[in-house]
Design a protein around this motif. Sequence first.
Motif, mmCIF file in Angstrom:
data_model
loop_
_atom_site.group_PDB
_atom_site.id
_atom_site.type_symbol
_atom_site.label_atom_id
_atom_site.label_comp_id
_atom_site.label_asym_id
_atom_site.label_seq_id
_atom_site.Cartn_x
_atom_site.Cartn_y
_atom_site.Cartn_z
ATOM 1 N N GLY A 204 26.728 56.042 17.612
ATOM 2 C CA GLY A 204 26.055 56.120 16.328
ATOM 3 C C GLY A 204 26.805 55.560 15.139
ATOM 4 O O GLY A 204 26.335 55.669 14.010
ATOM 5 N N ARG A 205 27.962 54.934 15.329
ATOM 6 C CA ARG A 205 28.726 54.364 14.212
ATOM 7 C C ARG A 205 28.171 52.992 13.842
ATOM 8 O O ARG A 205 28.352 52.015 14.570
ATOM 9 C CB ARG A 205 30.205 54.246 14.590
ATOM 10 N N LEU A 206 27.514 52.906 12.700
ATOM 11 C CA LEU A 206 26.880 51.656 12.303
ATOM 12 C C LEU A 206 27.887 50.525 12.127
ATOM 13 O O LEU A 206 27.559 49.358 12.374
ATOM 14 C CB LEU A 206 26.099 51.852 10.999
ATOM 15 N N ASP A 207 29.116 50.840 11.697
ATOM 16 C CA ASP A 207 30.064 49.761 11.459
ATOM 17 C C ASP A 207 30.448 49.036 12.741
ATOM 18 O O ASP A 207 30.992 47.933 12.696
ATOM 19 C CB ASP A 207 31.306 50.254 10.724
ATOM 20 N N ALA B 128 33.533 40.171 12.682
ATOM 21 C CA ALA B 128 32.334 40.522 11.916
ATOM 22 C C ALA B 128 32.638 41.684 10.974
ATOM 23 O O ALA B 128 33.400 42.597 11.305
ATOM 24 C CB ALA B 128 31.194 40.873 12.852
ATOM 25 N N GLN B 129 32.023 41.650 9.809
ATOM 26 C CA GLN B 129 32.340 42.597 8.739
ATOM 27 C C GLN B 129 31.124 43.449 8.405
ATOM 28 O O GLN B 129 30.052 42.937 8.083
ATOM 29 C CB GLN B 129 32.780 41.811 7.496
ATOM 30 N N TYR B 130 31.283 44.761 8.493
ATOM 31 C CA TYR B 130 30.243 45.696 8.031
ATOM 32 C C TYR B 130 30.382 45.818 6.525
ATOM 33 O O TYR B 130 31.453 46.164 6.011
ATOM 34 C CB TYR B 130 30.427 47.048 8.705
ATOM 35 N N LEU C 203 23.543 39.894 9.144
ATOM 36 C CA LEU C 203 22.751 40.733 10.045
ATOM 37 C C LEU C 203 22.315 41.952 9.255
ATOM 38 O O LEU C 203 23.135 42.587 8.571
ATOM 39 C CB LEU C 203 23.588 41.155 11.251
ATOM 40 N N ALA C 204 21.027 42.270 9.315
ATOM 41 C CA ALA C 204 20.501 43.415 8.580
ATOM 42 C C ALA C 204 19.652 44.278 9.493
ATOM 43 O O ALA C 204 18.951 43.770 10.384
ATOM 44 C CB ALA C 204 19.671 42.945 7.393
ATOM 45 N N LEU C 205 19.691 45.582 9.267
ATOM 46 C CA LEU C 205 18.906 46.546 10.039
ATOM 47 C C LEU C 205 18.175 47.462 9.076
ATOM 48 O O LEU C 205 18.793 48.139 8.241
ATOM 49 C CB LEU C 205 19.835 47.381 10.940
ATOM 50 N N ASN C 206 16.842 47.488 9.169
ATOM 51 C CA ASN C 206 16.038 48.391 8.347
ATOM 52 C C ASN C 206 16.188 49.811 8.886
ATOM 53 O O ASN C 206 15.750 50.119 9.989
ATOM 54 C CB ASN C 206 14.570 47.960 8.362
ATOM 55 N N LEU C 207 16.790 50.677 8.084
ATOM 56 C CA LEU C 207 17.019 52.066 8.476
ATOM 57 C C LEU C 207 15.853 52.982 8.129
ATOM 58 O O LEU C 207 15.860 54.156 8.487
ATOM 59 C CB LEU C 207 18.293 52.581 7.795
ATOM 60 N N ILE D 145 18.791 49.893 4.084
ATOM 61 C CA ILE D 145 19.110 48.796 4.984
ATOM 62 C C ILE D 145 20.631 48.686 5.108
ATOM 63 O O ILE D 145 21.358 48.959 4.151
ATOM 64 C CB ILE D 145 18.489 47.472 4.481
ATOM 65 N N ALA D 146 21.093 48.350 6.304
ATOM 66 C CA ALA D 146 22.524 48.168 6.567
ATOM 67 C C ALA D 146 22.802 46.698 6.829
ATOM 68 O O ALA D 146 21.957 45.980 7.389
ATOM 69 C CB ALA D 146 22.955 49.016 7.759
ATOM 70 N N PHE D 147 24.010 46.242 6.461
ATOM 71 C CA PHE D 147 24.349 44.824 6.515
ATOM 72 C C PHE D 147 25.695 44.571 7.191
ATOM 73 O O PHE D 147 26.639 45.353 7.048
ATOM 74 C CB PHE D 147 24.450 44.246 5.099
ATOM 75 N N TRP D 148 25.764 43.413 7.864
ATOM 76 C CA TRP D 148 27.003 42.887 8.439
ATOM 77 C C TRP D 148 27.065 41.387 8.151
ATOM 78 O O TRP D 148 26.025 40.742 7.954
ATOM 79 C CB TRP D 148 27.046 43.078 9.954
#
Length: 237
Positions: free
Chosen positions: A76-79, A90-92, A137-141, A221-224
């Motif tokens: 479950g660690r998004l980073d 790659a950078q969170y 990279l993006a993820l809609n939370l 939203i989360a980004f990398w």
Amino acid sequence: MPLHIAFTSPDSLRERCDITTVRTADTEPAYEPGAVIPAGPWHSVTDAAARALIPPTATQASTLVEIVRPPLPSHGRLDDLALPLGDAHAQYIGQALAKPDMTTTTDNHRDGRLIGLHLDNWDKLTYEHKPSGRRRLALNLGPGIRYIILATLDAQAVCRAVRPNDYAWRHPHTDDYRTHAAAGYTINVIRIRLVPGEGYIAPTEYLLHDGSTEGQEASAIAFWLGHWQSGKLPSLI
């Protein structure tokens, strides 16, 4: 190189996307002066417009847009989400929460005004190297649906148009697009719908872009950032 989206089903692409042009937000106090925003109304993507988005065989992965569903790490660690994609560096870069019904979502942290559609500049690239930047990279939370808005006209083309005498020495910038739009030239933008759990990989250093929750609920939203080969995650379209 203009906007190219990886897809195998034109029907799936058109079902998920809309198109419009842009305008300058001169009278909206919520925006910075000169900010570029979608003009609306949004229209269905035509067959011809969809064909224009097909990537040529030689398209660089660094300029390609992919619509994907990033798998969440088991712990479950998004980073750590981007680690399996192949770039050990790659950078969170964190998360952002967008309020409901926002035409665009990114603000200037110094004064809170919205900046409108913009270019990222994490990699500080010159005109020649602008296509080689890291992709986002993006993820809609969730909890709401949101959109990614992308211009079909790339940063190099706009820089050449507004700075014909010295573009080769420039760092393409959001202001180039603002100058282009203010002069009355057409810039088309594509809006791509993302439900919670879906995301994108896109060259946000190279294409004018922003998020949107227009007509939708709030969403995070989360980004990398990273250098990833194309096809590392299956395309949703």
